[in-house]
Design an enzyme around this catalytic site. Structure first.
Site, mmCIF file in Angstrom:
data_model
loop_
_atom_site.group_PDB
_atom_site.id
_atom_site.type_symbol
_atom_site.label_atom_id
_atom_site.label_comp_id
_atom_site.label_asym_id
_atom_site.label_seq_id
_atom_site.Cartn_x
_atom_site.Cartn_y
_atom_site.Cartn_z
ATOM 1 N N HIS A 22 0.794 -1.132 -0.086
ATOM 2 C CA HIS A 22 0.017 -0.238 -0.061
ATOM 3 C C HIS A 22 0.705 1.404 -0.131
ATOM 4 C CE1 HIS A 22 -2.723 2.853 1.956
ATOM 5 N NE2 HIS A 22 -3.690 2.702 1.266
ATOM 6 N N HIS A 64 -1.291 10.159 -2.961
ATOM 7 C CA HIS A 64 -2.431 9.900 -2.493
ATOM 8 C C HIS A 64 -3.333 11.136 -2.688
ATOM 9 C CE1 HIS A 64 -5.588 9.547 0.811
ATOM 10 N NE2 HIS A 64 -5.357 8.021 0.134
#
Ligand code: G3P
Ligand code: CA
Length: 300
Positions: A22, A64
């Site tokens: 991740h 992100h």
């Protein structure tokens, strides 16, 4: 559903569970930097995740947030280039990626916020991420805020396919050493890839704790299976409803919950490894997104 089927096939024995790093190995390196992706590969990731944003000149970068201030020094380098937004009654300054060219984004330090040891790390383009990961692991890009970019006249999906095509990775199973799965919280984004752009890449529909619950019934899951090969639910959705995994499998969908991280282990688990182990081998999920690739319980 080709790769979705493969994922399900992988999950037939404990050693076949799938590890998605991740934002790279983001427990140990600044998220979405090449050093984070490199460590994820060294720690045995099957896939390395990239969240995608678009610069003012139309380049895909790995980040992100839709703004730069959390993970770069943009406030120092471009102190006047913010937009002011009112949030909960107070004014916030935001430096949107879409207000900066790639050349400007490349001036930013994307490592120091995490640790001074990583000073000088840069925001990678998606193409740089592909170059690093190709041949060593799979890619797991996420289309972030695609509707916002669409309003600006930018198609994140088209840019994604274009970048993948440049490396011969735009078709399913084009390179067995570099499988590609595309994920999104936006059903429209995935449908655009599947229907308008005719992509045959496996697609994973992300389900948040807040809005995802309305998709967890069997009939809703069957509707998802019409445009995606898997779901990526917030892990809390499975915790409160473990039957979701069986229903999704019955609908022909893989299950890849997010996010398992040593910095926030959910109760009643005492370690992130134990938490992942429970989800993989008791709840029966196929794969997990984790900040800690080295702690993935592969159970060879
Ligand atoms: O993509 C899976 C997971 O990463 C979704 O949450 O906010 O970390 O992108 P987020
Ligand atoms: Ca993500």
């Amino acid at each position: 559903m080709i790769f979705g089927g493969l994922l399900l096939a992988w999950a037939t024995s404990p050693s076949d569970k799938v590890l998605v790093a991740h934002r790279g190995a983001s427990a140990y390196r600044p998220e979405h930097t090449l050093v984070s992706y490199q460590l994820a590969i060294e720690q045995g990731a099957d896939f390395v995740e990239q969240d995608l944003q678009i610069t003012r000149d139309g380049k895909l970068v790995c980040l992100h947030d839709s703004t730069l201030e959390r993970t770069t020094n943009v406030e120092e380098v471009f102190p006047d280039r913010f937009r002011e937004e009112v949030l909960n009654g107070s004014i916030h300054r935001r430096w949107y990626v879409s207000d900066f060219t790639l050349a400007e984004v490349k001036q930013l330090d994307a490592g120091s916020w995490f640790d001074v040891r990583f000073a000088g790390e840069r925001v990678p383009t998606f193409r740089e991420a592909i170059e690093l990961v190709k041949g060593k692991a799979g890619l797991y890009p996420e289309t972030k805020s695609p509707e916002d970019y669409r309003e600006m006249g930018l198609s994140m999906e088209a840019l994604l396919v274009e970048d993948l095509k440049a490396f011969g990775l735009d078709r399913a199973e084009a390179d067995p050493s570099t499988p590609v799965i595309v994920q999104s919280f936006s059903a429209e984004s995935l449908k655009k890839l599947r229907n308008e752009l005719q992509s045959d890449l496996p697609l994973v529909f992300l389900l948040s704790n807040r809005e995802g619950a309305e998709w967890t019934g069997f009939e809703q899951l069957r509707r998802i299976a019409e445009f995606a090969s898997g779901i990526g639910p917030a892990k809390g959705l499975i915790e409160v409803d473990p039957g979701l995994v069986e229903r999704a499998h019955r609908a022909g969908l893989t299950v890849t919950p997010y996010t398992f991280r040593s910095s926030s282990v959910s109760e009643p688990y005492t370690s992130v490894a134990g938490e992942m182990e429970h989800f993989l081998y008791n709840f029966g999920v196929d794969a997990v997104f984790t900040d800690n690739p080295d702690l993935f319980p592969r159970n060879e």
